[in-house]
Design a protein around this motif. Sequence first.
Motif, mmCIF file in Angstrom:
data_model
loop_
_atom_site.group_PDB
_atom_site.id
_atom_site.type_symbol
_atom_site.label_atom_id
_atom_site.label_comp_id
_atom_site.label_asym_id
_atom_site.label_seq_id
_atom_site.Cartn_x
_atom_site.Cartn_y
_atom_site.Cartn_z
ATOM 1 N N ALA A 133 0.818 -1.212 0.000
ATOM 2 C CA ALA A 133 0.000 0.000 0.000
ATOM 3 C C ALA A 133 0.850 1.259 0.000
ATOM 4 C CB ALA A 133 -0.931 0.003 1.208
ATOM 5 N N ARG A 134 2.075 1.182 0.575
ATOM 6 C CA ARG A 134 2.920 2.367 0.678
ATOM 7 C C ARG A 134 3.885 2.508 -0.495
ATOM 8 N NH1 ARG A 134 1.204 6.468 3.825
ATOM 9 N NH2 ARG A 134 0.337 5.666 5.764
ATOM 10 N N SER A 135 3.838 1.585 -1.448
ATOM 11 C CA SER A 135 4.699 1.710 -2.625
ATOM 12 C C SER A 135 4.296 2.930 -3.430
ATOM 13 C CB SER A 135 4.602 0.447 -3.489
ATOM 14 O OG SER A 135 5.112 -0.680 -2.800
ATOM 15 N N ASP A 136 5.202 3.346 -4.290
ATOM 16 C CA ASP A 136 4.947 4.525 -5.107
ATOM 17 C C ASP A 136 5.106 4.163 -6.585
ATOM 18 O OD1 ASP A 136 4.513 7.097 -5.944
ATOM 19 O OD2 ASP A 136 6.570 7.769 -5.554
ATOM 20 N N PRO A 137 3.982 4.002 -7.331
ATOM 21 C CA PRO A 137 2.594 4.152 -6.872
ATOM 22 C C PRO A 137 2.155 2.952 -6.045
ATOM 23 C CG PRO A 137 2.662 3.471 -9.148
ATOM 24 C CD PRO A 137 4.090 3.684 -8.758
ATOM 25 N N PRO A 138 1.060 3.094 -5.276
ATOM 26 C CA PRO A 138 0.603 1.978 -4.439
ATOM 27 C C PRO A 138 0.235 0.758 -5.286
ATOM 28 C CG PRO A 138 -0.456 4.035 -3.791
ATOM 29 C CD PRO A 138 0.248 4.310 -5.079
ATOM 30 N N LEU A 139 0.700 -0.392 -4.848
ATOM 31 C CA LEU A 139 0.388 -1.651 -5.538
ATOM 32 C C LEU A 139 -0.875 -2.240 -4.927
ATOM 33 C CD1 LEU A 139 4.007 -3.111 -5.760
ATOM 34 C CD2 LEU A 139 2.787 -1.732 -7.441
ATOM 35 N N LEU A 140 -1.984 -1.541 -5.143
ATOM 36 C CA LEU A 140 -3.240 -1.944 -4.519
ATOM 37 C C LEU A 140 -3.787 -3.224 -5.135
ATOM 38 C CD1 LEU A 140 -4.930 1.566 -4.149
ATOM 39 C CD2 LEU A 140 -3.674 0.255 -2.440
ATOM 40 N N GLU A 141 -3.591 -3.401 -6.419
ATOM 41 C CA GLU A 141 -4.097 -4.616 -7.040
ATOM 42 C C GLU A 141 -3.393 -5.848 -6.493
ATOM 43 O OE1 GLU A 141 -4.103 -4.454 -11.239
ATOM 44 O OE2 GLU A 141 -5.486 -2.761 -11.368
ATOM 45 N N ASP A 142 -2.060 -5.752 -6.295
ATOM 46 C CA ASP A 142 -1.341 -6.876 -5.710
ATOM 47 C C ASP A 142 -1.816 -7.148 -4.289
ATOM 48 O OD1 ASP A 142 0.073 -7.013 -8.026
ATOM 49 O OD2 ASP A 142 1.873 -6.020 -7.249
ATOM 50 N N ALA A 143 -2.089 -6.093 -3.539
ATOM 51 C CA ALA A 143 -2.599 -6.267 -2.180
ATOM 52 C C ALA A 143 -3.971 -6.925 -2.196
ATOM 53 C CB ALA A 143 -2.654 -4.913 -1.468
ATOM 54 N N GLU A 196 -10.242 -8.350 8.148
ATOM 55 C CA GLU A 196 -9.218 -7.611 8.879
ATOM 56 C C GLU A 196 -8.148 -7.069 7.936
ATOM 57 O OE1 GLU A 196 -5.844 -8.357 12.380
ATOM 58 O OE2 GLU A 196 -7.186 -9.978 11.745
ATOM 59 N N ALA A 197 -7.732 -7.911 6.988
ATOM 60 C CA ALA A 197 -6.723 -7.467 6.037
ATOM 61 C C ALA A 197 -7.244 -6.320 5.180
ATOM 62 C CB ALA A 197 -6.303 -8.638 5.156
ATOM 63 N N LEU A 198 -8.502 -6.418 4.776
ATOM 64 C CA LEU A 198 -9.082 -5.362 3.938
ATOM 65 C C LEU A 198 -9.213 -4.056 4.723
ATOM 66 C CD1 LEU A 198 -10.255 -4.558 1.235
ATOM 67 C CD2 LEU A 198 -12.480 -5.404 1.993
ATOM 68 N N LYS A 199 -9.618 -4.159 5.962
ATOM 69 C CA LYS A 199 -9.716 -2.943 6.773
ATOM 70 C C LYS A 199 -8.341 -2.306 6.976
ATOM 71 C CE LYS A 199 -13.931 -4.039 9.334
ATOM 72 N NZ LYS A 199 -14.528 -4.315 10.661
ATOM 73 N N HIS A 200 -7.326 -3.144 7.146
ATOM 74 C CA HIS A 200 -5.960 -2.627 7.280
ATOM 75 C C HIS A 200 -5.537 -1.883 6.009
ATOM 76 C CE1 HIS A 200 -1.822 -2.504 8.766
ATOM 77 N NE2 HIS A 200 -1.422 -2.916 7.571
ATOM 78 N N LEU A 201 -5.882 -2.479 4.855
ATOM 79 C CA LEU A 201 -5.540 -1.835 3.586
ATOM 80 C C LEU A 201 -6.295 -0.526 3.414
ATOM 81 C CD1 LEU A 201 -3.978 -2.102 0.918
ATOM 82 C CD2 LEU A 201 -5.960 -3.299 -0.021
ATOM 83 N N LEU A 202 -7.550 -0.517 3.796
ATOM 84 C CA LEU A 202 -8.347 0.715 3.687
ATOM 85 C C LEU A 202 -7.833 1.792 4.637
ATOM 86 C CD1 LEU A 202 -11.904 -0.847 3.425
ATOM 87 C CD2 LEU A 202 -10.720 0.427 1.638
ATOM 88 N N TRP A 203 -7.256 1.377 5.769
ATOM 89 C CA TRP A 203 -6.695 2.362 6.694
ATOM 90 C C TRP A 203 -5.436 3.000 6.119
ATOM 91 C CZ3 TRP A 203 -2.024 1.989 9.579
ATOM 92 C CH2 TRP A 203 -1.860 3.005 10.534
ATOM 93 N N LEU A 204 -4.696 2.222 5.315
ATOM 94 C CA LEU A 204 -3.446 2.716 4.752
ATOM 95 C C LEU A 204 -3.659 3.531 3.490
ATOM 96 C CD1 LEU A 204 -1.249 -0.477 5.161
ATOM 97 C CD2 LEU A 204 -0.964 1.655 6.404
ATOM 98 N N ALA A 205 -4.656 3.173 2.681
ATOM 99 C CA ALA A 205 -4.836 3.796 1.375
ATOM 100 C C ALA A 205 -6.205 4.458 1.286
ATOM 101 C CB ALA A 205 -4.670 2.754 0.274
ATOM 102 N N ASP A 206 -6.356 5.266 0.260
ATOM 103 C CA ASP A 206 -7.623 5.941 0.029
ATOM 104 C C ASP A 206 -8.678 4.906 -0.364
ATOM 105 O OD1 ASP A 206 -9.230 8.422 -0.487
ATOM 106 O OD2 ASP A 206 -9.261 7.556 -2.507
ATOM 107 N N SER A 207 -9.837 4.999 0.255
ATOM 108 C CA SER A 207 -10.880 3.995 0.025
ATOM 109 C C SER A 207 -11.346 3.989 -1.426
ATOM 110 C CB SER A 207 -12.061 4.239 0.970
ATOM 111 O OG SER A 207 -12.592 5.549 0.776
ATOM 112 N N ASP A 208 -11.438 5.160 -2.040
ATOM 113 C CA ASP A 208 -11.854 5.219 -3.445
ATOM 114 C C ASP A 208 -10.822 4.542 -4.343
ATOM 115 O OD1 ASP A 208 -14.151 6.577 -2.768
ATOM 116 O OD2 ASP A 208 -13.244 8.548 -3.058
#
Length: 1319
Positions: A834-844, A872-884
């Motif tokens: 999630a903190r990569s630049d750009p965020p690797l949200l699809e991999d997460a 729990e994992a999804l909520k963690h990801l949503l806490w780190l990245a923008d929900s949209d």
Amino acid sequence: MDNLKLFWEVPLVLVLHNNDETIRFSTFDIERNRIFFLSSHNLIYTSDLSSFHENGVWSRKASLPADAVTIDIEPGDSVTSFDYLMEKVALLLGTSNGLLLLHNVDDGSHAMQVVGQLDGGVNAVSLSPDGELTAITTGLAQLLVMTHDWDVLYEAPLHDGVPDDCHVSEGNFFPVSWRGDGKYFATMSDVFDSDSMLKRIKVWDRDSGDLLASSEPRNFSGAVLEWMPSGAKVAAVCDGKDENECSSVVFFERNGLERSRFSVDAKVKFLKWNCSSDLLAGVVECKNYDAVRIWCFSNNHWYLKHEIRFLKRDEVRFIWNPTKPLQLICWTLGGQVTVFNFVWITAVMENSVALVVDGSNICVTPLSLSLMPPTMFLFTLKFSSHVRGMAVYCKNSKNRLAVFLSDRSMCIVELPSIETWEELEGKEFNVEASHTELERGSLLHLEWLDSHTLLTVSHYGFSHSNGSFQTSTDGGLRGFHLHEVELECSEDVVPGLLTCSGWEATVSKQHTLEELVIGIASYPANKHTAYIQFSRGEIQEYVSKFGISRGSLVQEQRVFSAPCPWMSLVLVGSAAGLSKPVLFGLDEFGRLHVNGGIVCNNCSSFSFYSNSADQVMSHLILATKQDLLFIVDVADVFNGELDLKYGHFVRINNRRKDENESYINIWERGAKIVGVLHGDKASIILQTTRGNLECVYPRKLVLVSIINALVQKRFKDALLMVRRHRIDFNVIVDYCGWQAFSQSASEFVKQVNNLSYITEFVCSVKNENIMENLYKNYVSVPCPKIPNVMLVGPPKNCPAGNKVSSVLMAVRKALEDHITESPARELCILTTLARSDPPLLEDALKRIKVIREKELSHADDQGRMSYPSAEEALKHLLWLADSDAVYEAALGLYDVNLSAMVALNAQKDPKEFLPFLQVLERMPTQLMQYNIDLKLKRFEKALRHLASAGDCYYDDCMTLVKKNPQLFPLALQLFTGHTEQMQFLEAWGDYLSDEKCFEDAATIYLSCFNLDKAMKSYRAINNWSGVLTVAGLLNMGKEEMLCIAGELCEELQALGKPGEAAKIALEYCGDVNTGVNLLITAREWEEALRVVFMHRRDDLIETVKNASLECASTLTSEYEEGLEKVGKYLARYLAVRQRRLLLAAKLQSEERAASDLEDDAASEASSNFSGMSAYTTGTRKSSAASFSSAVTSKARDARRQKKRGKIRPGSPDEEMALVEHLKGMSLTVEARRELKSLLVSLMMFGECETCRKLQLMGENFQLSQMAAVRLAEDTISNDTINEYAHTLEQYAQKVKTELHNSEAFSWRLRVFLPTSESS
């Protein structure tokens, strides 16, 4: 946490005229630095204190030079008081018969004048600090205050309520003591309202003589009364016999109330404050000896810091030097006068252990374990007598303490390892004296050479240095000696316990000293070696085998320019990687000496910091008298960068505070450095004047310790320091480049082994080099070399060279390889994605999708414990990245169920996403993917999916491509049919035409054979060759081509392109007249002549000739006018520049004059100067005018851009505008080409004189213009203008000499050049 060290002691004997004569009184002359003694035979001895500083004055037969004068008083009368009047340069004496005598000192006659006589006799005389008043007490207990003209201001009785039948006892002493400012004074008198003889302290007003306050009646011991010069306390001594207690020194406030007290185990005969009020000395009468004791007050506790013992029969007395707060002058009845110079030294040793002396105790506090505030401590060492000096040895895990006591004995203590000291808390250890068969004198200096050898300086033959308190004979030792003492312990050392007894000391070597030693420093890297400093700052090396030798040190280290009581010998690193010893010394004036030079002129205290275990010091820590703390790289001391980096160690007054100041402001005035914690602790311990300890962690030292840990690959220690001190986590990555860290990521993860810490680190990584930006002024670290082959490459789907993504990928891989599977590990991995630049949200999301599938399959329930739940994992990801962004990434996976799960956990409104997802679910796969891509604006994928849906969606594809023109190349790849490609090409050309990209549009039209649109595109950009070429492709007729050519010719003339229009007129229209006229307009003279002669048009020759002559005349006039303008602009520029330089010099002198003012009064001339004109005579009136908003600034810049071509006299930009105008007047390449063409044409017509005149005028103009520009460029970078060197003529000659053969003058015809140039 300071101890009082005696570093300089000179005993001299005042030779008295009679054997039975003794010294009774002394007083001091501040102005002439001399001391007066009055003997029992009424002789006044005058001695200069400079006698104590003469070389060798303390040798065996030395005596104190003194002038003796006898005073005549009546038989039976005796002197009772003795003081010095500075204004009258006379001594004031009071006698028992009541006479006040004034003895003139320097008039040569030594006349004695009687200034008054008092009934009852003079009891005590005390001068006010300003010398204006004299307070006198009489034997009848009367108080008189007189002026310096001996007029009585007022008189008052000292006793209260004395009955008529009661008489004042004879022999009582009534002391008087003034406050430091002279506004009040105190007296002590008897109380007669009780059976016992109690006493009372009274406080009087100086001016009115009113009694302001009185203390409660107390059983004061003797007549000791001393008011602190600072005015806070009045000291007296109370006898505790009635209460079965020890005597006490009691302190009273001005209102007569008791403030505090401390007990004394002996009778106090005399007390005296030093001039700075921080030390209280007293003469104490013990059973077998008298002693001078010195106390200091810190943190509401009175510490006994020093004791000097004397024989009882000597009846020692002392005075403090009124100008030197740490110089004590003691004298005995027999005439021995000793000057003691003390210094405050830190009680914190090199191993960060505080050893605070308090009488016969040493309070031990390991500051590296706990920062205990004084007066707290961990444990104490109890000695048989009071501590006078000590030395600590702390090397190779050995901790030994050598202590010298006031009874001339020496004690040795071996301490266990500091890590075991917590078990010693609250304990007291009695230390036995070491056994020796040799008599030792008084030790002045004590230093360890190695763990079993001490180097000491002792002196013998004086009453206070004789161990048996008997006068030594001439046959014994006398003077100062350097001793090497060997130590041996007869007891076995038990690890973890103190060894306080069983030590034997043997003097193995002895050297007689011919000079006075003021300091010893042992060599840390070489045992049996030390450096000795003598009284004049000379440094000599002592080697155990050879004794004192000279020349062992290099030349620049051999001597200090002044004696330095504070001396340190440290190891510092060199450029070759080797360590070398360097001596640092601090003198009494605050000058820090090193290598024969002075580093700082206002140093108050200093210490060193080392980040390595080999005791090599990397930083010098110094505090200045301005309460500034500097952290200095030792390398800067030797490479001459101190002034540049640290600004002479003073605060620079500047309203705009530098964000990277080289110092730290010490928050409390007078605080000093008492210790430094080395290594990873990287802290400085300061002690305030109140006694409190404060520990500071300078960012510079913290960063040095962090980087040192990183260089040693101690990642866990570095991370802990970063967290503790709130340093940017990127230091761990940037200290030698993120590429190198990526290779060490596995080691980093294995060492830290804390997923919370790793997650915190991952969240802090950013694409910025902190070492080059935020911390560039704190540390400069050479990075280790990085292998060319990277073990960890750039992450997939991330650009190469991306720090964040590369580092996080390396950490992620290390987590997977070295950390056991657990829910925390999985969450940490999701954090790296999630903190990569750009965020690797699809991999997460793919990892979450796998977890969800495992949950739904109910497989491997035991393995499920190693993963968190999908929610729990999804909520963690949503806490780190923008929900949209997470929701869009889920859509991008074309997983409708996962998208719904994300939307629900992101607390989106079902009315917003549910209908859309339901519609997608009912669509065919390609259309669903197309719609998702369209929503996510992934147009390339959308086009691919729509094209794969079938030919029926061709029109939709065309519409999509037209709305997104960047898709045209992809469309040409997807649709390979000829008709389809032609349609897309034509649409692409139409788009480019609409965007005014006619050149590209014409090319696209040609590729799809749409020649009409291609010709229109060429016509739109006036590409006449393209238009006529396409017209040829269209097989147009002659008339039609002629018409198009005519139109193009007119258009080019209108656009100011007569040369191109002439080409069309000649080549396509065949109109010679028009073509020649256009060439004349374009000033292409040679081409015009060529065309005329080619077509044999003699009638046009005259036309060309007349036009060339007219052009030559016009250019000649322009060059003449240009010459005048160059001279005018240059003269104006020089005048403006000269005036600005004068103004700048004036402002700089004003700034220097105001540099010592406070910040709120400092001049802002320098900051305002940049916006002044040459005629500004003062700074701006309002500070608000100095600052403007960004909007105003941008608007002003825009206006300046518009007016850039104008020269506004008196404006701030006038200088640069004049220079720019001069540069703009230069001959361009096109102008030189036209000029050369015109000169050749004139030669063809035979107009040689016109040609010569034109060339000469053009050359003069060009020379003047280039010379003026060079002159302006030279003067604009200088602070002075030379009226003789900076002239246009001088520079024109230089340009002519240097550039006459350059390309810039290639337009000239050689036939008209002077002989020197043509050759």
